[in-house]
Design a protein around this motif. Structure first.
Motif, PDB file in Angstrom:
ATOM      1  N   TYR A  58       0.830  -1.202   0.000  1.00  0.00           N
ATOM      2  CA  TYR A  58       0.000   0.000   0.000  1.00  0.00           C
ATOM      3  C   TYR A  58       0.864   1.251   0.000  1.00  0.00           C
ATOM      4  CZ  TYR A  58      -3.694  -3.122   1.736  1.00  0.00           C
ATOM      5  OH  TYR A  58      -4.603  -4.117   1.894  1.00  0.00           O
ATOM      6  N   ILE A  59       0.240   2.332  -0.420  1.00  0.00           N
ATOM      7  CA  ILE A  59       0.863   3.638  -0.245  1.00  0.00           C
ATOM      8  C   ILE A  59       0.002   4.429   0.735  1.00  0.00           C
ATOM      9  CG2 ILE A  59       1.915   3.664  -2.542  1.00  0.00           C
ATOM     10  CD1 ILE A  59      -0.284   5.731  -3.333  1.00  0.00           C
ATOM     11  N   GLN A  60       0.623   5.310   1.469  1.00  0.00           N
ATOM     12  CA  GLN A  60      -0.124   6.217   2.345  1.00  0.00           C
ATOM     13  C   GLN A  60      -0.701   7.298   1.454  1.00  0.00           C
ATOM     14  OE1 GLN A  60      -0.435   5.906   5.799  1.00  0.00           O
ATOM     15  NE2 GLN A  60      -1.954   7.501   5.584  1.00  0.00           N
ATOM     16  N   HIS A  61      -2.017   7.430   1.471  1.00  0.00           N
ATOM     17  CA  HIS A  61      -2.651   8.416   0.603  1.00  0.00           C
ATOM     18  C   HIS A  61      -2.880   9.708   1.375  1.00  0.00           C
ATOM     19  CE1 HIS A  61      -4.742   9.902  -2.823  1.00  0.00           C
ATOM     20  NE2 HIS A  61      -5.837  10.132  -2.140  1.00  0.00           N
ATOM     21  N   ASN A  62      -2.468  10.796   0.805  1.00  0.00           N
ATOM     22  CA  ASN A  62      -2.666  12.101   1.424  1.00  0.00           C
ATOM     23  C   ASN A  62      -3.761  12.844   0.675  1.00  0.00           C
ATOM     24  OD1 ASN A  62      -0.572  11.822   3.369  1.00  0.00           O
ATOM     25  ND2 ASN A  62       0.891  12.097   1.710  1.00  0.00           N
ATOM     26  N   ILE A  63      -4.923  12.905   1.294  1.00  0.00           N
ATOM     27  CA  ILE A  63      -6.063  13.599   0.695  1.00  0.00           C
ATOM     28  C   ILE A  63      -5.878  15.090   0.928  1.00  0.00           C
ATOM     29  CG2 ILE A  63      -8.567  13.860   0.736  1.00  0.00           C
ATOM     30  CD1 ILE A  63      -8.628  10.980   1.925  1.00  0.00           C
ATOM     31  N   ASP A  64      -6.112  15.873  -0.125  1.00  0.00           N
ATOM     32  CA  ASP A  64      -5.989  17.324  -0.001  1.00  0.00           C
ATOM     33  C   ASP A  64      -6.830  17.832   1.168  1.00  0.00           C
ATOM     34  OD1 ASP A  64      -4.325  17.465  -2.208  1.00  0.00           O
ATOM     35  OD2 ASP A  64      -5.913  18.090  -3.596  1.00  0.00           O
ATOM     36  N   LYS A  65      -6.263  18.721   1.960  1.00  0.00           N
ATOM     37  CA  LYS A  65      -6.974  19.273   3.116  1.00  0.00           C
ATOM     38  C   LYS A  65      -8.260  19.988   2.710  1.00  0.00           C
ATOM     39  CE  LYS A  65      -3.048  19.773   6.262  1.00  0.00           C
ATOM     40  NZ  LYS A  65      -2.896  18.379   6.317  1.00  0.00           N
ATOM     41  N   GLU A  66      -8.256  20.635   1.550  1.00  0.00           N
ATOM     42  CA  GLU A  66      -9.459  21.320   1.076  1.00  0.00           C
ATOM     43  C   GLU A  66     -10.617  20.335   0.888  1.00  0.00           C
ATOM     44  OE1 GLU A  66     -11.064  23.530  -2.922  1.00  0.00           O
ATOM     45  OE2 GLU A  66      -8.954  23.795  -2.416  1.00  0.00           O
ATOM     46  N   ILE A  67     -10.297  19.151   0.383  1.00  0.00           N
ATOM     47  CA  ILE A  67     -11.326  18.119   0.200  1.00  0.00           C
ATOM     48  C   ILE A  67     -11.855  17.687   1.563  1.00  0.00           C
ATOM     49  CG2 ILE A  67     -11.776  15.771  -0.606  1.00  0.00           C
ATOM     50  CD1 ILE A  67      -9.629  16.319  -2.806  1.00  0.00           C
ATOM     51  N   LEU A  68     -10.954  17.392   2.478  1.00  0.00           N
ATOM     52  CA  LEU A  68     -11.388  16.969   3.811  1.00  0.00           C
ATOM     53  C   LEU A  68     -12.253  18.032   4.476  1.00  0.00           C
ATOM     54  CD1 LEU A  68      -8.128  15.260   5.110  1.00  0.00           C
ATOM     55  CD2 LEU A  68     -10.247  14.147   4.386  1.00  0.00           C
ATOM     56  N   ASN A  69     -11.919  19.304   4.269  1.00  0.00           N
ATOM     57  CA  ASN A  69     -12.710  20.392   4.841  1.00  0.00           C
ATOM     58  C   ASN A  69     -14.087  20.503   4.191  1.00  0.00           C
ATOM     59  OD1 ASN A  69     -10.686  21.095   6.623  1.00  0.00           O
ATOM     60  ND2 ASN A  69      -9.796  22.617   5.253  1.00  0.00           N
ATOM     61  N   ASN A  70     -14.243  20.016   2.970  1.00  0.00           N
ATOM     62  CA  ASN A  70     -15.528  20.063   2.267  1.00  0.00           C
ATOM     63  C   ASN A  70     -16.441  18.887   2.617  1.00  0.00           C
ATOM     64  OD1 ASN A  70     -16.033  22.178  -0.114  1.00  0.00           O
ATOM     65  ND2 ASN A  70     -13.845  21.935   0.222  1.00  0.00           N
ATOM     66  N   LEU A  71     -15.898  17.869   3.272  1.00  0.00           N
ATOM     67  CA  LEU A  71     -16.727  16.744   3.692  1.00  0.00           C
ATOM     68  C   LEU A  71     -17.437  17.117   4.984  1.00  0.00           C
ATOM     69  CD1 LEU A  71     -14.224  13.811   3.046  1.00  0.00           C
ATOM     70  CD2 LEU A  71     -16.160  14.472   1.625  1.00  0.00           C
ATOM     71  N   ASN A  72     -18.717  16.814   5.062  1.00  0.00           N
ATOM     72  CA  ASN A  72     -19.461  17.122   6.276  1.00  0.00           C
ATOM     73  C   ASN A  72     -19.025  16.235   7.432  1.00  0.00           C
ATOM     74  OD1 ASN A  72     -21.385  17.815   3.857  1.00  0.00           O
ATOM     75  ND2 ASN A  72     -21.863  19.176   5.555  1.00  0.00           N
TER      76      ASN A  72
END
Length: 179
Positions: free
Chosen positions: A57-71
C-alpha cells in the motif's frame, strides 16, 4: 418546504479522490438541493488485488481542502475489515460450501480477502457516518447516493447546450420517489 437534501457517500480506497473531487462536486451540485458529503476511506491505498495480499500500500494524502468540504469522514486502517472478514467469511463459506473455515492465525488469507470485502465494509461504515450526522443534526436526507472515487462523470462540456446538463440533473433527482 425547504430545499431537498442529498447525501453523497464516498467510500473505499481514495485512490483518485484528489483528481475526481471537482467532478464529484460538479455532478452533485443540483439546483434546489443542498448537498452533503460523507466518507469512509481506508488510510492506505492499493491499486490491484495483489496489493492487498502483499500489503503493498501507499499512504494516501487527501488534499486538506477536500477533507474540509466533507461534512463528516472516517479514515481508518484495515483492522475493522480484517475483523469483519474473520467473522463473516466463515459463515458465507458454510452457507455456500457447507464447510467451516477458521481464519485465526491466518492473516495471509484475511489479507487476500480484503479486496473482496473492503468496499462493502467501507460502504456500511460510510452509511453509519451519514446516519449519525442525520441523528446528531436532526435532519433527514431525501436522496442518498453511494459513489467511489474512481468514477468518471459526464460533464457539462459534453452537452451541446450547457443548460441541458442542468436540466438533466434536475429531472434525474426530481424523478426519485420518496416512498
Amino acid at each position: 418546504m425547504g430545499m431537498k437534501k442529498i447525501a453523497v457517500l464516498i467510500h473505499g480506497q481514495p485512490r483518485f479522490l484528489n483528481y475526481t473531487w471537482k467532478f464529484i462536486k460538479e455532478e452533485y451540485t443540483v439546483p434546489n438541493y443542498e448537498t452533503y458529503y460523507f466518507g469512509h476511506l481506508w488510510e492506505k491505498v492499493g491499486f490491484v488485488p495483489d496489493d492487498c495480499r502483499n500489503t503493498n500500500y501507499i499512504q494516501h494524502n487527501i488534499d486538506k481542502e477536500i477533507l474540509n468540504n466533507l461534512n463528516d469522514v472516517s479514515i481508518t486502517n484495515y483492522n475493522i475489515l480484517d475483523t469483519t472478514t474473520k467473522e463473516f467469511h466463515p459463515k458465507i463459506s458454510r452457507y455456500l460450501h457447507n464447510k467451516i473455515k477458521s481464519f485465526e492465525n491466518r492473516l495471509d488469507v484475511v489479507k487476500k480477502l480484503r479486496y473482496r470485502y473492503g468496499q462493502h465494509v467501507s460502504k456500511q461504515l460510510c452509511y453509519d457516518v451519514c446516519c449519525n450526522f442525520e441523528k446528531n443534526n436532526n435532519i433527514t436526507f431525501d436522496i442518498i447516493v453511494v459513489i467511489k472515487t474512481d468514477f468518471v462523470y459526464k460533464r457539462k462540456n459534453c452537452y451541446k447546450k450547457p443548460e441541458n446538463y442542468e436540466l438533466e440533473k434536475i429531472e434525474l433527482y426530481n424523478d426519485v420517489s420518496s416512498n
